[in-house]
Write a protein that holds these residues in place. Structure first.
Motif, PDB file in Angstrom:
ATOM      1  N   GLY A  43       0.834  -0.761  -0.002  1.00 22.20           N
ATOM      2  CA  GLY A  43       0.010  -0.277  -0.300  1.00 22.20           C
ATOM      3  C   GLY A  43       0.307   1.476   0.206  1.00 22.20           C
ATOM      4  N   PHE A  44       0.629   1.727  -1.150  1.00 18.71           N
ATOM      5  CA  PHE A  44       1.404   3.747  -1.166  1.00 18.71           C
ATOM      6  C   PHE A  44       0.879   4.454  -1.159  1.00 18.71           C
ATOM      7  CE2 PHE A  44       1.149   2.899  -5.369  1.00 18.71           C
ATOM      8  CZ  PHE A  44       1.294   4.197  -5.520  1.00 18.71           C
ATOM      9  N   GLU A  84      -7.065   1.047   6.969  1.00 20.59           N
ATOM     10  CA  GLU A  84      -7.692   0.554   7.269  1.00 20.59           C
ATOM     11  C   GLU A  84      -7.916  -0.736   5.901  1.00 20.59           C
ATOM     12  OE1 GLU A  84     -11.755  -0.895   7.260  1.00 20.59           O
ATOM     13  OE2 GLU A  84     -10.282   0.775   8.437  1.00 20.59           O
ATOM     14  N   GLY A  85      -6.825  -0.166   4.448  1.00 15.50           N
ATOM     15  CA  GLY A  85      -6.649  -1.125   3.597  1.00 15.50           C
ATOM     16  C   GLY A  85      -5.872  -1.902   4.185  1.00 15.50           C
ATOM     17  N   LEU A  86      -4.765  -2.248   5.134  1.00 17.25           N
ATOM     18  CA  LEU A  86      -3.933  -3.036   5.817  1.00 17.25           C
ATOM     19  C   LEU A  86      -5.120  -3.389   6.523  1.00 17.25           C
ATOM     20  CD1 LEU A  86      -0.975  -4.265   6.451  1.00 17.25           C
ATOM     21  CD2 LEU A  86      -0.820  -2.315   8.180  1.00 17.25           C
ATOM     22  N   ASN A  87      -5.684  -3.260   7.810  1.00 14.23           N
ATOM     23  CA  ASN A  87      -6.051  -4.278   9.046  1.00 14.23           C
ATOM     24  C   ASN A  87      -7.321  -4.659   8.026  1.00 14.23           C
ATOM     25  OD1 ASN A  87      -7.340  -4.520  11.182  1.00 14.23           O
ATOM     26  ND2 ASN A  87      -8.673  -3.158  10.721  1.00 14.23           N
ATOM     27  N   PRO A 100      -1.322   8.214  11.549  1.00 15.35           N
ATOM     28  CA  PRO A 100      -1.901   7.070  11.545  1.00 15.35           C
ATOM     29  C   PRO A 100      -1.881   5.767  12.066  1.00 15.35           C
ATOM     30  CG  PRO A 100      -1.426   8.790   9.285  1.00 15.35           C
ATOM     31  CD  PRO A 100      -0.360   8.802  10.486  1.00 15.35           C
ATOM     32  N   PRO A 101      -1.081   5.124  12.467  1.00  8.94           N
ATOM     33  CA  PRO A 101      -0.659   4.339  13.114  1.00  8.94           C
ATOM     34  C   PRO A 101      -1.426   4.489  14.808  1.00  8.94           C
ATOM     35  CG  PRO A 101       0.817   4.363  11.782  1.00  8.94           C
ATOM     36  CD  PRO A 101       0.345   5.776  11.990  1.00  8.94           C
ATOM     37  N   ILE A 102      -1.608   5.558  14.677  1.00 10.65           N
ATOM     38  CA  ILE A 102      -2.419   5.635  15.681  1.00 10.65           C
ATOM     39  C   ILE A 102      -3.741   5.259  16.416  1.00 10.65           C
ATOM     40  CG2 ILE A 102      -2.205   7.277  17.943  1.00 10.65           C
ATOM     41  CD1 ILE A 102       0.143   6.761  17.938  1.00 10.65           C
ATOM     42  N   PHE A 103      -4.194   6.701  15.291  1.00 15.14           N
ATOM     43  CA  PHE A 103      -5.262   6.207  15.114  1.00 15.14           C
ATOM     44  C   PHE A 103      -5.939   5.006  14.728  1.00 15.14           C
ATOM     45  CE2 PHE A 103      -5.036  11.279  14.519  1.00 15.14           C
ATOM     46  CZ  PHE A 103      -6.084  11.181  15.493  1.00 15.14           C
ATOM     47  N   ALA A 104      -4.972   4.286  13.755  1.00 12.88           N
ATOM     48  CA  ALA A 104      -5.866   3.032  13.600  1.00 12.88           C
ATOM     49  C   ALA A 104      -5.566   1.585  14.342  1.00 12.88           C
ATOM     50  CB  ALA A 104      -4.829   2.021  11.941  1.00 12.88           C
ATOM     51  N   GLN A 105      -4.580   2.407  15.249  1.00 16.08           N
ATOM     52  CA  GLN A 105      -3.940   0.987  17.024  1.00 16.08           C
ATOM     53  C   GLN A 105      -5.500   0.778  17.623  1.00 16.08           C
ATOM     54  OE1 GLN A 105      -0.245   1.541  18.356  1.00 16.08           O
ATOM     55  NE2 GLN A 105      -1.277  -0.010  20.016  1.00 16.08           N
ATOM     56  N   ALA A 106      -5.766   2.807  18.452  1.00 16.43           N
ATOM     57  CA  ALA A 106      -6.794   2.959  18.397  1.00 16.43           C
ATOM     58  C   ALA A 106      -8.469   2.542  17.865  1.00 16.43           C
ATOM     59  CB  ALA A 106      -6.986   3.994  18.777  1.00 16.43           C
ATOM     60  N   GLY A 108      -8.530  -0.877  16.928  1.00 16.75           N
ATOM     61  CA  GLY A 108      -8.564  -1.841  16.816  1.00 16.75           C
ATOM     62  C   GLY A 108      -7.845  -2.747  15.564  1.00 16.75           C
ATOM     63  N   ALA A 109      -7.133  -1.601  14.856  1.00 13.02           N
ATOM     64  CA  ALA A 109      -6.540  -2.387  13.907  1.00 13.02           C
ATOM     65  C   ALA A 109      -5.491  -3.373  14.081  1.00 13.02           C
ATOM     66  CB  ALA A 109      -6.078  -1.574  12.753  1.00 13.02           C
ATOM     67  N   LYS A 110      -5.292  -4.063  13.333  1.00 15.17           N
ATOM     68  CA  LYS A 110      -3.959  -5.300  13.522  1.00 15.17           C
ATOM     69  C   LYS A 110      -2.793  -4.570  12.487  1.00 15.17           C
ATOM     70  CE  LYS A 110      -6.778  -7.448  16.633  1.00 15.17           C
ATOM     71  NZ  LYS A 110      -6.725  -6.726  17.979  1.00 15.17           N
ATOM     72  N   PHE A 111      -1.129  -4.522  13.097  1.00 19.96           N
ATOM     73  CA  PHE A 111      -0.186  -3.750  11.853  1.00 19.96           C
ATOM     74  C   PHE A 111       0.952  -4.311  13.025  1.00 19.96           C
ATOM     75  CE2 PHE A 111      -1.801  -0.110  13.757  1.00 19.96           C
ATOM     76  CZ  PHE A 111      -0.457  -0.057  14.172  1.00 19.96           C
ATOM     77  N   VAL A 112       1.902  -4.749  12.867  1.00 17.53           N
ATOM     78  CA  VAL A 112       3.083  -4.410  12.788  1.00 17.53           C
ATOM     79  C   VAL A 112       4.392  -3.520  12.318  1.00 17.53           C
ATOM     80  CG1 VAL A 112       3.813  -5.927  12.110  1.00 17.53           C
ATOM     81  CG2 VAL A 112       4.367  -5.806  14.237  1.00 17.53           C
ATOM     82  N   TYR A 113       4.669  -2.256  13.807  1.00 15.14           N
ATOM     83  CA  TYR A 113       5.651  -1.558  12.533  1.00 15.14           C
ATOM     84  C   TYR A 113       7.006  -2.318  12.080  1.00 15.14           C
ATOM     85  CZ  TYR A 113       3.648   2.208  14.997  1.00 15.14           C
ATOM     86  OH  TYR A 113       2.506   3.563  16.052  1.00 15.14           O
TER      87      TYR A 113
END
Length: 331
Positions: A43-44, A84-87, A100-106, A108-113
């Motif tokens: 995703g870019f 959202e696409g990653l989630n 964006p990762p902060i809002f996404a983690q809040a 409930g998005a699942k990802f890893v840095y």
């Protein structure tokens, strides 16, 4: 009379020797299929100049070919949409700014840095029209300020307001993606715009927008590589190839910024001189996350929660790599 070949006394000794071998071969084949993905989906954002340059060169496709992995580039207008696409599983790896990762983690998005780029505080700013009466960030009180909600510039705005004794509630935020925000800015529908490069360089050159404040002294403006956790842990060799190629393309870009800008500009729909200016404000070269950088992300998360921008506190550590191989790939 029914007769099974498996009951034949002639085949029984053969089966005793070949059955384990066949089972092992089947198991290895299944494992290979499970662990070697056929496609890496990245995703870019077109504004991510290095990835746009990398995509145009086809270098990553060549790097992944020996691994039997194809490439698919999936474009998003901004970081929140990419997350959202990653989630939802539309991409495996993504590249976004720090907010964006902060809002996404809040949410409930699942990802890893999996990695980060060096700080680029000059590559984002608050701008006003050249003839605006607004002279400082303090003058934004009560004014309409355009920004992409949840993007990297969201944190810049919060910190700039804080420095001048204001809160987000003291302004009127107008949440718009970059293209719509540019249109609103130029027709006077908003008083200021918080934006990142190359959109920043474009509005400076093409509209004479005046810089009110950039990130210097306020934010670091790191960018991050993120991945679906299971993918990151199972495919370190693919991530290694991605980062090796990213570093090589970053070196090529920095070695000849003018030539790189000429390649990138038509893909971003901008003038080469605009892209060239934006490239000078970014630093490239993916690195593994350090404790200090993770602490910076946690500070952003804590700030957003204190300002009521995210509904609950989060632990950035919960989205850090759990596998040494993931961290090693970024080295």
């Amino acid at each position: 009379m029914h007769f099974s070949l498996l009951q034949s006394p002639l085949l029984r000794p053969l089966l005793r020797w070949t059955a384990p071998l066949l089972l092992a071969a089947f198991s290895l084949s299944a494992t290979a299929q499970a662990t070697a993905p056929s496609t890496l989906r990245i995703g870019f954002q077109k504004s991510a100049s290095l990835l746009t340059f990398q995509k145009s060169s086809g270098s990553l496709e060549k790097k992944l070919a020996p691994l039997g992995v194809a490439m698919k580039w999936v474009e998003f207008p901004a970081g929140p949409q990419l997350l959202e696409g990653l989630n939802v599983g539309a991409v495996d790896v993504g590249f976004v700014g720090e907010a964006p990762p902060i809002f996404a983690q809040a949410a409930g998005a699942k990802f890893v840095y999996i990695g980060f780029d060096p700080a680029a505080p000059e590559a984002e700013a608050i701008v006003v029209p050249k003839d605006s009466a607004i002279k400082s960030v303090a003058d934004l009180k009560g004014k309409k300020v355009a920004l992409n909600k949840g993007s990297n510039v969201h944190y810049l705005l919060v910190k700039a307001l804080e420095k001048h004794g204001l809160k987000p509630s003291d302004i009127q935020p107008v949440y718009l993606p970059p293209a719509d925000a540019r249109a609103a800015f130029e027709r006077g529908a908003v008083d200021a715009w918080v934006i990142w490069d190359p959109f920043l360089a474009a509005v400076e050159k093409q509209s004479g927008a005046r810089l009110l404040a950039d990130g210097r002294g306020l934010v670091n403006n790191h960018s991050y590589y993120l991945a679906e956790r299971g993918y990151a842990e199972k495919q370190p060799q693919v991530i290694q190839a991605l980062f090796d190629d990213t570093r090589a393309q970053a070196a090529a870009l920095k070695a000849n910024i003018k030539a790189a800008a000429a390649v990138i500009a038509p893909l971003q729909g901008l003038e080469p001189v605009v892209v060239e200016k934006s490239l000078t404000r970014y630093q490239f070269g993916v690195k593994p996350l350090t404790a200090a950088v993770a602490a910076e992300q946690q500070k952003i998360a804590d700030t957003f929660h204190a300002q009521g921008l995210i509904p609950k506190p989060i632990r950035v550590a919960d989205a850090l790599p759990g596998s040494a191989t993931v961290a090693e790939a970024a080295r």
